[in-house]
Design a protein around this motif. Structure first.
Motif, PDB file in Angstrom:
ATOM      1  N   LEU A  99      25.478  20.855  34.017  1.00  0.00           N
ATOM      2  CA  LEU A  99      25.221  19.412  33.714  1.00  0.00           C
ATOM      3  C   LEU A  99      25.862  18.687  34.873  1.00  0.00           C
ATOM      4  CD1 LEU A  99      25.642  19.560  29.641  1.00  0.00           C
ATOM      5  CD2 LEU A  99      23.630  19.464  31.083  1.00  0.00           C
ATOM      6  N   LEU A 100      27.315  18.686  34.974  1.00  0.00           N
ATOM      7  CA  LEU A 100      27.905  17.956  35.841  1.00  0.00           C
ATOM      8  C   LEU A 100      27.195  17.879  37.309  1.00  0.00           C
ATOM      9  CD1 LEU A 100      31.728  18.788  34.622  1.00  0.00           C
ATOM     10  CD2 LEU A 100      30.591  16.622  34.258  1.00  0.00           C
ATOM     11  N   ALA A 101      26.858  19.143  37.776  1.00  0.00           N
ATOM     12  CA  ALA A 101      26.446  19.224  39.180  1.00  0.00           C
ATOM     13  C   ALA A 101      25.072  18.413  39.278  1.00  0.00           C
ATOM     14  CB  ALA A 101      26.217  20.771  39.504  1.00  0.00           C
ATOM     15  N   HIS A 102      24.401  18.405  38.465  1.00  0.00           N
ATOM     16  CA  HIS A 102      23.079  17.339  38.514  1.00  0.00           C
ATOM     17  C   HIS A 102      23.558  16.070  38.677  1.00  0.00           C
ATOM     18  CE1 HIS A 102      20.766  20.952  37.252  1.00  0.00           C
ATOM     19  NE2 HIS A 102      19.772  20.297  37.444  1.00  0.00           N
ATOM     20  N   ARG A 103      24.599  15.626  38.512  1.00  0.00           N
ATOM     21  CA  ARG A 103      25.002  14.265  38.454  1.00  0.00           C
ATOM     22  C   ARG A 103      26.124  13.984  39.593  1.00  0.00           C
ATOM     23  NH1 ARG A 103      25.171  11.158  32.765  1.00  0.00           N
ATOM     24  NH2 ARG A 103      24.204   9.479  34.237  1.00  0.00           N
ATOM     25  N   ALA A 104      26.734  14.743  40.046  1.00  0.00           N
ATOM     26  CA  ALA A 104      28.183  14.851  40.768  1.00  0.00           C
ATOM     27  C   ALA A 104      27.719  15.150  42.247  1.00  0.00           C
ATOM     28  CB  ALA A 104      29.217  15.358  40.388  1.00  0.00           C
ATOM     29  N   ARG A 105      28.706  15.090  43.191  1.00  0.00           N
ATOM     30  CA  ARG A 105      28.277  15.495  44.615  1.00  0.00           C
ATOM     31  C   ARG A 105      28.891  16.947  44.744  1.00  0.00           C
ATOM     32  NH1 ARG A 105      31.722  15.909  49.268  1.00  0.00           N
ATOM     33  NH2 ARG A 105      33.621  14.807  47.840  1.00  0.00           N
ATOM     34  N   ARG A 106      29.988  17.303  44.106  1.00  0.00           N
ATOM     35  CA  ARG A 106      30.749  18.611  43.979  1.00  0.00           C
ATOM     36  C   ARG A 106      31.353  18.792  42.923  1.00  0.00           C
ATOM     37  NH1 ARG A 106      35.319  21.134  45.973  1.00  0.00           N
ATOM     38  NH2 ARG A 106      36.305  19.038  46.291  1.00  0.00           N
ATOM     39  N   VAL A 107      31.122  19.982  42.147  1.00  0.00           N
ATOM     40  CA  VAL A 107      31.650  20.297  40.959  1.00  0.00           C
ATOM     41  C   VAL A 107      32.738  21.652  41.094  1.00  0.00           C
ATOM     42  CG1 VAL A 107      31.780  21.126  38.395  1.00  0.00           C
ATOM     43  CG2 VAL A 107      30.271  19.303  39.508  1.00  0.00           C
ATOM     44  N   VAL A 108      33.927  21.430  40.872  1.00  0.00           N
ATOM     45  CA  VAL A 108      34.690  22.960  40.969  1.00  0.00           C
ATOM     46  C   VAL A 108      35.234  23.118  39.589  1.00  0.00           C
ATOM     47  CG1 VAL A 108      36.959  23.902  41.734  1.00  0.00           C
ATOM     48  CG2 VAL A 108      35.889  22.360  43.113  1.00  0.00           C
ATOM     49  N   SER A 109      34.676  24.231  39.108  1.00  0.00           N
ATOM     50  CA  SER A 109      34.819  24.548  37.533  1.00  0.00           C
ATOM     51  C   SER A 109      36.031  25.923  37.582  1.00  0.00           C
ATOM     52  CB  SER A 109      33.518  24.849  37.004  1.00  0.00           C
ATOM     53  OG  SER A 109      33.710  25.304  35.504  1.00  0.00           O
ATOM     54  N   CYS A 110      36.993  25.778  36.998  1.00  0.00           N
ATOM     55  CA  CYS A 110      37.975  26.785  37.014  1.00  0.00           C
ATOM     56  C   CYS A 110      37.973  27.537  35.466  1.00  0.00           C
ATOM     57  CB  CYS A 110      39.464  26.194  37.312  1.00  0.00           C
ATOM     58  SG  CYS A 110      39.507  25.557  38.922  1.00  0.00           S
ATOM     59  N   GLU A 111      37.916  28.871  35.491  1.00  0.00           N
ATOM     60  CA  GLU A 111      38.102  29.775  34.440  1.00  0.00           C
ATOM     61  C   GLU A 111      39.127  30.828  34.555  1.00  0.00           C
ATOM     62  OE1 GLU A 111      38.115  31.208  31.297  1.00  0.00           O
ATOM     63  OE2 GLU A 111      36.479  29.647  31.365  1.00  0.00           O
ATOM     64  N   ILE A 112      39.854  30.794  33.556  1.00  0.00           N
ATOM     65  CA  ILE A 112      41.373  31.568  33.847  1.00  0.00           C
ATOM     66  C   ILE A 112      40.848  33.202  33.452  1.00  0.00           C
ATOM     67  CG2 ILE A 112      42.063  31.306  31.530  1.00  0.00           C
ATOM     68  CD1 ILE A 112      44.923  31.050  32.928  1.00  0.00           C
ATOM     69  N   ARG A 113      39.790  33.335  32.674  1.00  0.00           N
ATOM     70  CA  ARG A 113      39.231  34.737  32.207  1.00  0.00           C
ATOM     71  C   ARG A 113      38.513  35.114  33.279  1.00  0.00           C
ATOM     72  NH1 ARG A 113      40.767  36.046  27.014  1.00  0.00           N
ATOM     73  NH2 ARG A 113      41.210  34.604  25.705  1.00  0.00           N
ATOM     74  N   PRO A 114      38.808  36.092  34.141  1.00  0.00           N
ATOM     75  CA  PRO A 114      38.011  36.700  35.306  1.00  0.00           C
ATOM     76  C   PRO A 114      36.373  37.016  34.962  1.00  0.00           C
ATOM     77  CG  PRO A 114      40.192  37.466  35.441  1.00  0.00           C
ATOM     78  CD  PRO A 114      40.002  36.973  34.149  1.00  0.00           C
ATOM     79  N   GLU A 115      36.303  37.644  33.478  1.00  0.00           N
ATOM     80  CA  GLU A 115      35.017  37.993  33.007  1.00  0.00           C
ATOM     81  C   GLU A 115      34.150  36.993  32.844  1.00  0.00           C
ATOM     82  OE1 GLU A 115      37.860  38.216  29.281  1.00  0.00           O
ATOM     83  OE2 GLU A 115      37.828  38.573  31.537  1.00  0.00           O
ATOM     84  N   LEU A 116      34.723  35.729  32.410  1.00  0.00           N
ATOM     85  CA  LEU A 116      33.847  34.491  31.780  1.00  0.00           C
ATOM     86  C   LEU A 116      33.810  33.968  33.257  1.00  0.00           C
ATOM     87  CD1 LEU A 116      35.501  32.944  28.790  1.00  0.00           C
ATOM     88  CD2 LEU A 116      33.249  34.113  28.965  1.00  0.00           C
ATOM     89  N   ALA A 117      34.548  33.880  34.171  1.00  0.00           N
ATOM     90  CA  ALA A 117      34.315  33.242  35.565  1.00  0.00           C
ATOM     91  C   ALA A 117      33.035  33.945  36.188  1.00  0.00           C
ATOM     92  CB  ALA A 117      35.465  33.288  36.500  1.00  0.00           C
ATOM     93  N   ARG A 118      32.885  35.404  36.143  1.00  0.00           N
ATOM     94  CA  ARG A 118      31.693  35.963  36.796  1.00  0.00           C
ATOM     95  C   ARG A 118      30.528  35.697  35.848  1.00  0.00           C
ATOM     96  NH1 ARG A 118      35.718  40.025  36.925  1.00  0.00           N
ATOM     97  NH2 ARG A 118      35.107  41.052  34.834  1.00  0.00           N
ATOM     98  N   PHE A 119      30.493  35.696  34.430  1.00  0.00           N
ATOM     99  CA  PHE A 119      29.489  35.080  33.603  1.00  0.00           C
ATOM    100  C   PHE A 119      29.083  33.807  34.061  1.00  0.00           C
ATOM    101  CE2 PHE A 119      28.231  33.539  29.067  1.00  0.00           C
ATOM    102  CZ  PHE A 119      26.990  34.269  29.360  1.00  0.00           C
ATOM    103  N   ALA A 120      29.912  32.786  34.122  1.00  0.00           N
ATOM    104  CA  ALA A 120      29.637  31.487  34.629  1.00  0.00           C
ATOM    105  C   ALA A 120      28.936  31.602  35.780  1.00  0.00           C
ATOM    106  CB  ALA A 120      30.723  30.476  34.568  1.00  0.00           C
ATOM    107  N   THR A 121      29.402  32.143  36.888  1.00  0.00           N
ATOM    108  CA  THR A 121      28.851  32.012  38.276  1.00  0.00           C
ATOM    109  C   THR A 121      27.576  32.614  38.456  1.00  0.00           C
ATOM    110  OG1 THR A 121      30.963  32.600  39.305  1.00  0.00           O
ATOM    111  CG2 THR A 121      29.191  33.265  40.778  1.00  0.00           C
ATOM    112  N   GLU A 122      27.149  33.855  37.477  1.00  0.00           N
ATOM    113  CA  GLU A 122      25.835  34.364  37.623  1.00  0.00           C
ATOM    114  C   GLU A 122      24.900  33.607  36.745  1.00  0.00           C
ATOM    115  OE1 GLU A 122      26.812  38.116  35.338  1.00  0.00           O
ATOM    116  OE2 GLU A 122      27.852  38.853  36.821  1.00  0.00           O
ATOM    117  N   ASN A 123      25.392  32.785  35.718  1.00  0.00           N
ATOM    118  CA  ASN A 123      24.335  31.904  35.198  1.00  0.00           C
ATOM    119  C   ASN A 123      24.129  30.721  35.834  1.00  0.00           C
ATOM    120  OD1 ASN A 123      24.504  33.291  32.619  1.00  0.00           O
ATOM    121  ND2 ASN A 123      26.124  32.120  31.814  1.00  0.00           N
TER     122      ASN A 123
END
Length: 221
Positions: A99-123
């Motif tokens: 949602l943020l990326a559709h409105r911003a120039r750049r979004v950095v999204s940090c996730e401390i759980r590696p398995e969720l970081a992979r899930f978010a990246t894939e999505n």
């Protein structure tokens, strides 16, 4: 299940009545397909007025997607502009980052759980979302490395540390759910000057705490 009817009902019956009146935000909820960011086991509940548990291979992570009306209200308060750089702490499924990326120039999204970081990246990749990158680390580390136009915390925290606020550019905002059970409040903090901040309480709610966010007496950047 009629997906588009369910999406329409989510917007018109849950989100709009909850004082989300920014038409750009409402339109975006039809562009970014929430069901594509929900774990498969919960996909039929993607549009319900509830938090969605985040599971990986059927195993609970302890994290959740916020209820749709809460996500929309936070996004409306953030008032993201096209030239801005955004930090999200707590990527979860990647939906808010999309949602943020559709409105911003750049979004950095940090996730401390590696398995969720992979899930978010894939999505995000599957949804062809450009301009958003997920980093598998504590978002407080990323916050300390740069200045930001917007910092959005996708989970609750017991307090807002001053060093985090200091990473905002003048005119920048921080949106977060602050407090501890049974009382939490969504807040918008705007840096109006080098030494001045304005805080607005948005609405009462409750949300799952961000993992590894320190308590006041132990905070360190």
């Amino acid at each position: 299940m009629d997906i588009e009817l369910a999406r329409f009902n989510m917007v018109e019956q849950q989100i709009r009545p909850w004082e989300v009146l920014d038409q750009d935000v409402l339109d975006l909820l039809f562009v970014v397909r929430r069901e594509d960011f929900v774990p498969p086991a919960w996909r039929l509940l993607a549009f319900t007025d509830m938090e969605i548990p985040l599971t990986i291979d059927g195993k609970p992570t302890g994290e959740v997607m916020l209820a749709p009306k809460v996500e929309a209200r936070l996004l409306q308060a953030a008032a993201v502009r096209r030239h801005e750089t955004v930090l999200e702490i707590g990527a979860g499924s990647g939906y808010m980052a999309a949602l943020l990326a559709h409105r911003a120039r750049r979004v950095v999204s940090c996730e401390i759980r590696p398995e969720l970081a992979r899930f978010a990246t894939e999505n995000l990749s599957r949804a062809a979302v450009a301009g958003a990158a997920v980093e598998a680390r504590n978002g407080l580390e990323a916050a300390a490395e740069s200045r930001w136009d917007l910092i959005l915390l996708s989970g609750s925290v017991p307090f807002l540390p001053d060093p985090l606020l200091q990473q905002l550019n003048v005119g920048g905002r921080l949106v977060a759910i602050v407090g501890e059970l049974p009382m939490m409040v969504a807040q918008l903090v705007t840096r109006v000057g080098e030494r001045e901040f304005a805080t607005e309480s948005l609405f009462d709610t409750v949300a799952t705490p961000l993992v590894a966010f320190p308590r006041k007496e132990s905070f360190r950047f």
